[in-house]
Design a protein around this motif. Structure first.
Motif, PDB file in Angstrom:
ATOM      1  N   ALA C 115       0.839  -1.188   0.000  1.00  0.00           N
ATOM      2  CA  ALA C 115       0.000   0.000   0.000  1.00  0.00           C
ATOM      3  C   ALA C 115       0.878   1.244   0.000  1.00  0.00           C
ATOM      4  O   ALA C 115       0.655   2.185  -0.762  1.00  0.00           O
ATOM      5  N   LEU C 116       1.912   1.188   0.815  1.00  0.00           N
ATOM      6  CA  LEU C 116       2.849   2.297   0.898  1.00  0.00           C
ATOM      7  C   LEU C 116       3.529   2.510  -0.452  1.00  0.00           C
ATOM      8  O   LEU C 116       3.647   3.635  -0.950  1.00  0.00           O
ATOM      9  N   ASN C 117       3.959   1.421  -1.073  1.00  0.00           N
ATOM     10  CA  ASN C 117       4.591   1.510  -2.388  1.00  0.00           C
ATOM     11  C   ASN C 117       3.643   2.111  -3.405  1.00  0.00           C
ATOM     12  O   ASN C 117       4.014   3.013  -4.159  1.00  0.00           O
ATOM     13  N   GLY C 118       2.432   1.568  -3.445  1.00  0.00           N
ATOM     14  CA  GLY C 118       1.459   2.023  -4.432  1.00  0.00           C
ATOM     15  C   GLY C 118       1.175   3.504  -4.250  1.00  0.00           C
ATOM     16  O   GLY C 118       1.087   4.267  -5.210  1.00  0.00           O
ATOM     17  N   SER C 122       2.192   6.387  -6.986  1.00  0.00           N
ATOM     18  CA  SER C 122       1.143   6.999  -7.781  1.00  0.00           C
ATOM     19  C   SER C 122       0.868   8.448  -7.396  1.00  0.00           C
ATOM     20  O   SER C 122       0.627   9.279  -8.252  1.00  0.00           O
ATOM     21  N   LEU C 123       0.911   8.750  -6.105  1.00  0.00           N
ATOM     22  CA  LEU C 123       0.459  10.072  -5.693  1.00  0.00           C
ATOM     23  C   LEU C 123       1.609  11.045  -5.459  1.00  0.00           C
ATOM     24  O   LEU C 123       1.397  12.232  -5.276  1.00  0.00           O
ATOM     25  N   TRP C 124       2.815  10.530  -5.405  1.00  0.00           N
ATOM     26  CA  TRP C 124       3.951  11.435  -5.231  1.00  0.00           C
ATOM     27  C   TRP C 124       4.759  11.385  -6.499  1.00  0.00           C
ATOM     28  O   TRP C 124       4.942  10.339  -7.107  1.00  0.00           O
ATOM     29  N   PRO C 191      -7.789  11.705  -6.867  1.00  0.00           N
ATOM     30  CA  PRO C 191      -7.400  13.014  -7.434  1.00  0.00           C
ATOM     31  C   PRO C 191      -6.165  13.575  -6.730  1.00  0.00           C
ATOM     32  O   PRO C 191      -6.020  13.453  -5.514  1.00  0.00           O
ATOM     33  N   GLU C 192      -5.292  14.174  -7.523  1.00  0.00           N
ATOM     34  CA  GLU C 192      -4.073  14.730  -6.945  1.00  0.00           C
ATOM     35  C   GLU C 192      -4.353  15.899  -6.017  1.00  0.00           C
ATOM     36  O   GLU C 192      -3.579  16.183  -5.113  1.00  0.00           O
ATOM     37  N   GLU C 193      -5.469  16.593  -6.279  1.00  0.00           N
ATOM     38  CA  GLU C 193      -5.808  17.782  -5.454  1.00  0.00           C
ATOM     39  C   GLU C 193      -5.875  17.412  -3.977  1.00  0.00           C
ATOM     40  O   GLU C 193      -5.547  18.198  -3.103  1.00  0.00           O
ATOM     41  N   LEU C 194      -6.315  16.188  -3.741  1.00  0.00           N
ATOM     42  CA  LEU C 194      -6.472  15.714  -2.375  1.00  0.00           C
ATOM     43  C   LEU C 194      -5.153  15.831  -1.618  1.00  0.00           C
ATOM     44  O   LEU C 194      -5.085  16.345  -0.504  1.00  0.00           O
ATOM     45  N   VAL C 213      -5.378   8.644   2.968  1.00  0.00           N
ATOM     46  CA  VAL C 213      -5.401   7.641   1.904  1.00  0.00           C
ATOM     47  C   VAL C 213      -5.860   6.275   2.416  1.00  0.00           C
ATOM     48  O   VAL C 213      -6.756   5.648   1.840  1.00  0.00           O
ATOM     49  N   LEU C 214      -5.262   5.833   3.509  1.00  0.00           N
ATOM     50  CA  LEU C 214      -5.592   4.507   4.004  1.00  0.00           C
ATOM     51  C   LEU C 214      -7.081   4.337   4.323  1.00  0.00           C
ATOM     52  O   LEU C 214      -7.684   3.323   3.937  1.00  0.00           O
ATOM     53  N   PRO C 215      -7.706   5.314   5.002  1.00  0.00           N
ATOM     54  CA  PRO C 215      -9.128   5.140   5.308  1.00  0.00           C
ATOM     55  C   PRO C 215     -10.012   5.019   4.060  1.00  0.00           C
ATOM     56  O   PRO C 215     -11.111   4.505   4.131  1.00  0.00           O
TER      57      PRO C 215
END
Lengths: 283, 416, 303
Positions: C115-118, C122-124, C191-194, C213-215
């Protein structure tokens, strides 16, 4: 940067675990190692030997025959099931569960169950003959030319449900507007699926293909449980060839050469796949 | 900090693991960590005899059974050696492979220990298989198994009004009759090693004792490629039409069941089949019988034995010494052989407690002589290649007997 | 944010059904196809269950397709608690605890790390994220049998060979590629805005991950858990080689049970033991199959 830092453990694990092991395998394939690793350079001797072995040719060919059939059949069957379930069917939940449960079983259990079912003397053939159809024959399991198809049957049984589940969810995510527009234009449903809906779901299909091709590599256990590579070695796969030579035939060098060739083929296929994807996007 | 937590979890796991191992190290007791695949009925009883005796003499027995059979056991042994945690004792089929492993410096040379425990009265066919040219001894046999025995259903032969044939040619004549009456003339489990057993007894009959001797004892290419071997392959091809459709990949004991239930006439299998039949509650002479296969006059032997990977821990070293004492005890060997369906490796051990078939084997070995099996002489690699060849030959009619004999000869003489 | 709604509408709007003969035949064919398919999938399990309920005598004399004459659960009891595995006659229950001990840390670690990898991939904005992912995915296509030997050497070098941590580490390694891919696909749909908004508020990498993200990842975590549990639970060879003999899981016990046999083969006990061993992942699919279906497509459809 925290984000990079978080990736470090995984990168290390994979670099050492996957690539370290791969490198070691490649190195050993160029040595004369037999029972234990011996770092004595032997050039291409192991590869030359590999190519003279009939069994290797059979195993290598089987990987592609089994792989292509397994992926294609699972995909087609799974998609058909998903489409059928998408037609407001009664008892859909029950059917979905029935289609999906085999994926929870290991390949070993799958192989044993199907071996039992398809064994000509104890299974299906015997039963149908017992019913009075004396000439009924289904002995693929003991036919060197056809046994590989029994592996495909068992494999499809194991995986088609997964494709169905994924595709069903994919179908459900298609915008209702598209269907409405199709109806207004009087396009038949089959054409809608073939021409519009399925092409839209290409990313989903790719996920299925990736998952299925990973299974092809892991199908070693299916072969061991179901045919043991037989009759003869007609259902041998590269992974089984490698394990046999690695552990029972005490032939690490040859096993490594086989593993290296297998890896190289897989990487070539992956690159090809990636390149095709890019080509499509570019167009 | 999840990364730290992860690390912490891992560390606490490894600490737990080391704590357990260090506790073990404190105890001072001869310990044998035994890797074996003796898990089927009679076999598991046999290994229990060893374990109980070992424990009775003050040792600690650690059972590391590898249920999948020889392949898994071999994988386990090799990986445990590689992982720096070798088992002290490993069950093996007595053969040249132990010498290969010993030459790599992975096995204990147990010559000294063996000589103290009756190596001089142990079957030299067996000891020769595991001796290096420089005199080192890398394994010890506990029991001798005859691999060429015919297990026949008396019921089938009686009902068909036939007597057991004297040659394979006669066998093939009878097979037609048996097949017409709805019996399976030859029960075969078409796996490499089982076909190998069948082929050896065909080979011994068709090629004769001298040629067989030249193959196993001098690995002569001419003998292995001679017209007589071609004949053996021709017979093999003919036999392949007299098994049933379910033969592919069938386990040996499921195949034996066909004989026990009177569905098949005969199976060629090693002496362990007798123990299995007895376990099914059937006595010899009642419904089944054992006899030399058509045309065979001597026995082809495989051995059950143990090898001893190099260990450093004092308990394990002491365990190896105690284990050798136990396994070389003639009384233990007699009991082990009786249960497993074999003949004791020590020739001075009592054979009166053996099953009738094994007594017969013991007598043939004494009176007529015996050969080591080709696979035990050739080692795992060449033996495996022969299994591949036989599996293919059995299933693929396009491979001619001449071509098969040529390949066989290449493998035996070690050429490519 | 409609993109966040990962749940899938359960049915597409249908055209009204008309009672035309052609349509009726069509539906008949449809149901026929589904029933045949259901039979194809169900028969192996039906045979396994019915065999486990037969007596040895019934199995020997009858066909495998015959249903048992009476419901006899003694084979199940025997498989669970008294069947002989090698020298011990205590059934396969002994391996259950080991299976759990191996499974829990393996799946927990795999899922957390993936999850951390994904999330990071993707988001960073990480340089060469695509390349890293591809490099990881290559690992998914290597048959693990090929890597056993070097991995044994490595795990013994760090001193954990023959213990639960070793087998856990190996499971985590082999689970990483596919699980990371699944998480990455899922998170790419966010969304990246998040993230941007949270970063403006001063939240860091881990804070955003655990708080935001996790929740939102329940569906995909269920998918990852199911895949991971199935893989780890069904494994046999890795445990046999890496876990050490005190920690052997149920699958190894099952293999021993099937090969331990005294006299006449007890297929009923073998079948019962097989079903018992396969039960945990089976139940997992039965109870969370719906989330599985939702989660696995969530990212893929949009990514």
């Amino acid at each position: 940067m925290m984000a990079r830092f978080a990736l470090v453990p995984s990168i290390l694990l994979c670099a050492i675990g996957f690539y370290g092991a791969m490198l070691w395998t490649v190195v050993i394939s160029f040595t004369s190692s037999t029972i234990t690793p011996r770092y004595e350079f032997a050039g291409l001797a192991q590869y030359v030997r590999l190519f003279t072995m009939d069994r290797w040719h059979v195993a290598y060919t089987n990987m592609f025959v089994f792989g292509a059939l397994y992926i294609a059949c699972s995909l087609i069957f799974g998609v058909l099931l998903a489409i059928a379930l998408d037609q407001s069917i009664r008892g859909r939940n029950l059917l979905q569960t029935i289609f999906l449960y085999p994926i929870a079983l290991s390949f070993i259990v799958t192989g044993l169950a199907w071996q039992w079912l398809l064994n000509p003397t104890t299974g299906l053939q015997n039963y149908v003959r017992g019913l009075g159809f004396e000439s009924f024959a289904f002995d693929w399991l003991s036919s060197p030319d056809r046994a590989v198809y029994t592996l495909v049957i068992a494999g499809v049984w194991h995986a088609a449900g997964l494709v169905m589940a994924i595709m069903y969810a994919g179908l459900g995510s298609v915008d209702g507007e598209i269907w409405r527009a199709g109806r207004v234009d009087g396009i038949p449903r089959t054409t809608m699926y073939r021409r519009i809906i399925l092409p839209m779901l290409k990313p989903v299909i790719i996920v299925c293909v990736v998952l299925l091709s990973m299974d092809v590599i892991k199908s070693y256990e299916l072969v061991v449980a179901m045919t043991g590579g037989g009759p003869g070695y007609s259902t041998d796969l590269p992974a089984k060839f490698v394990v046999d030579n690695l552990f029972t035939r005490t032939n690490i060098g040859l096993a490594s050469a086989a593993a290296t060739l297998m890896l190289a083929s897989i990487i070539v296929l992956l690159l090809l796949f990636g390149w095709l994807q890019k080509e499509r996007v570019a167009r | 900090m999840p990364a730290l937590n992860k690390l912490g979890l891992l560390i606490s796991f490894s600490v737990m693991a080391t704590a357990v191992t260090s506790l073990d190290a404190l105890a001072q007791q001869p310990t044998a960590d035994v890797v074996h695949w003796l898990t089927s009925g009679a076999e598991s009883e046999a290994i229990t005899i060893l374990a109980k005796e070992f424990e009775k003499r003050g040792g600690k027995w650690v059972d590391s059974a590898a249920p999948g059979g020889p392949t898994d056991a071999q994988a386990l042994i090799m990986n445990r050696i590689a992982g720096g945690n070798p088992p002290g004792v490993a069950f093996i089929s007595v053969g040249h492979s132990a010498v290969e492993l010993g030459k790599e410096g992975l096995l204990q040379d147990i010559k000294a220990e063996a000589e103290k425990n009756g190596a001089d009265v142990t079957s030299d066919v067996m000891l020769k298989l595991v001796s290096d040219t420089d005199g080192a001894l890398y394994a010890l046999p506990i029991a001798i198994e005859s691999s060429n025995l015919a297990w026949l259903s008396k019921t089938v032969y009686d009902e068909a009004g036939l007597t057991f044939p004297k040659s394979w040619a006669e066998f093939l004549e009878q097979a037609k009759v048996l097949k017409e009456k709805g019996y399976i003339p030859l029960a075969v489990g078409a796996q490499g090693w089982q076909l190998s057993i069948l082929f050896n007894s065909v080979l011994l009959a068709e090629a004769g004792n001298d040629t067989f001797d030249a193959i196993v004892n001098t690995k002569t290419a001419e003998a292995a490629g001679s017209a007589k071997v071609v004949q053996a392959f021709t017979t093999m091809r003919a036999l392949s039409t007299y098994s049933d459709a379910g033969a592919s990949n069938r386990a040996w004991n499921d195949t034996l069941n066909l004989v026990a239930e009177g569905k098949a006439a005969v199976q060629i299998m090693g002496s362990w089949a007798g123990a299995e039949l007895t376990k099914m509650g059937l006595e010899r002479g009642d419904k089944w019988d054992c006899i030399l296969p058509p045309g065979n006059t001597r026995l082809i032997l495989d051995g059950a034995g143990f090898e001893f990977p190099k260990v450093t821990n004092a308990d394990d070293v002491a365990g190896q010494a105690l284990f050798v004492q136990v396994m070389m005890d003639p009384a233990v060997q007699a009991k082990f052989a009786a249960v497993k369906g074999a003949v004791p490796a020590r020739l001075d051990a009592d054979t009166s407690g053996l099953a009738p078939c094994d007594q017969m084997s013991a007598q043939i070995i004494r009176d007529s002589g015996s050969f080591p099996s080709p696979s035990s002489v050739l080692g795992n690699e060449s033996g495996g290649q022969i299994e591949d060849l036989l599996s293919r030959f059995w299933a693929d009619a396009s491979l001619s007997p001449e071509e098969a004999a040529k390949q066989y000869s290449d493998i035996v003489s070690g050429g490519q | 944010m409609t993109m966040l709604q990962t749940a899938i509408p359960s049915a597409v709007p249908r055209r009204a059904r008309k009672h035309r003969p052609a349509a009726a035949i069509g539906r008949l064919g449809l149901y026929g196809f589904l029933v045949l398919a259901a039979l194809f999938f169900a028969i192996p399990l039906i045979i396994m269950v019915s065999t486990s309920l037969k007596t040895v005598e019934e199995i020997r004399t009858g066909s495998i397709f015959m249903l048992p004459q009476a419901l006899d659960f003694s084979a199940w009891a025997k498989a669970w608690s008294s069947a002989c595995i090698g020298r011990q006659c205590e059934g396969i229950r002994g391996g259950l605890w080991n299976s759990i001990l191996i499974m829990v840390p393996s799946t927990a670690l795999s899922v957390l790390i993936s999850a951390l990898n994904g999330y990071a991939l993707s988001l960073w904005r990480i340089r060469h994220a695509g390349l890293l992912l591809s490099a990881l995915m290559v690992g998914a296509f290597i048959p693990y049998q090929v890597m056993i030997y070097p991995l044994v050497r490595m795990s013994s070098t760090i001193g954990i060979y023959g213990s639960i941590p070793a087998v856990v580490l190996v499971h985590v390694l082999f689970g990483l590629p596919i699980l990371t891919l699944i998480f990455r696909n899922f998170y790419s749909a966010l969304p990246e805005e998040l993230i941007k908004a949270a970063r403006v508020d001063g939240a860091g990498f881990f804070r955003i991950f655990f708080r935001i993200v996790l929740p939102m990842s329940t569906n995909v975590i269920i998918v990852a858990l199911i895949l991971s549990v199935t893989g780890v639970w069904n494994d046999y060879l890795l445990s046999l080689i890496f876990a050490g003999r005190e920690n052997l899981p149920m699958t190894v016990e099952l293999a021993s049970l099937v090969s331990t046999r005294i006299g006449v083969p007890e297929y009923n006990v073998n079948m019962a033991a097989t079903i018992i061993t396969a039960l945990p992942p089976l139940l997992l699919y039965l109870f969370s199959g719906r989330y599985f279906v939702r989660g696995i497509t969530a990212g893929a459809v949009k990514g």
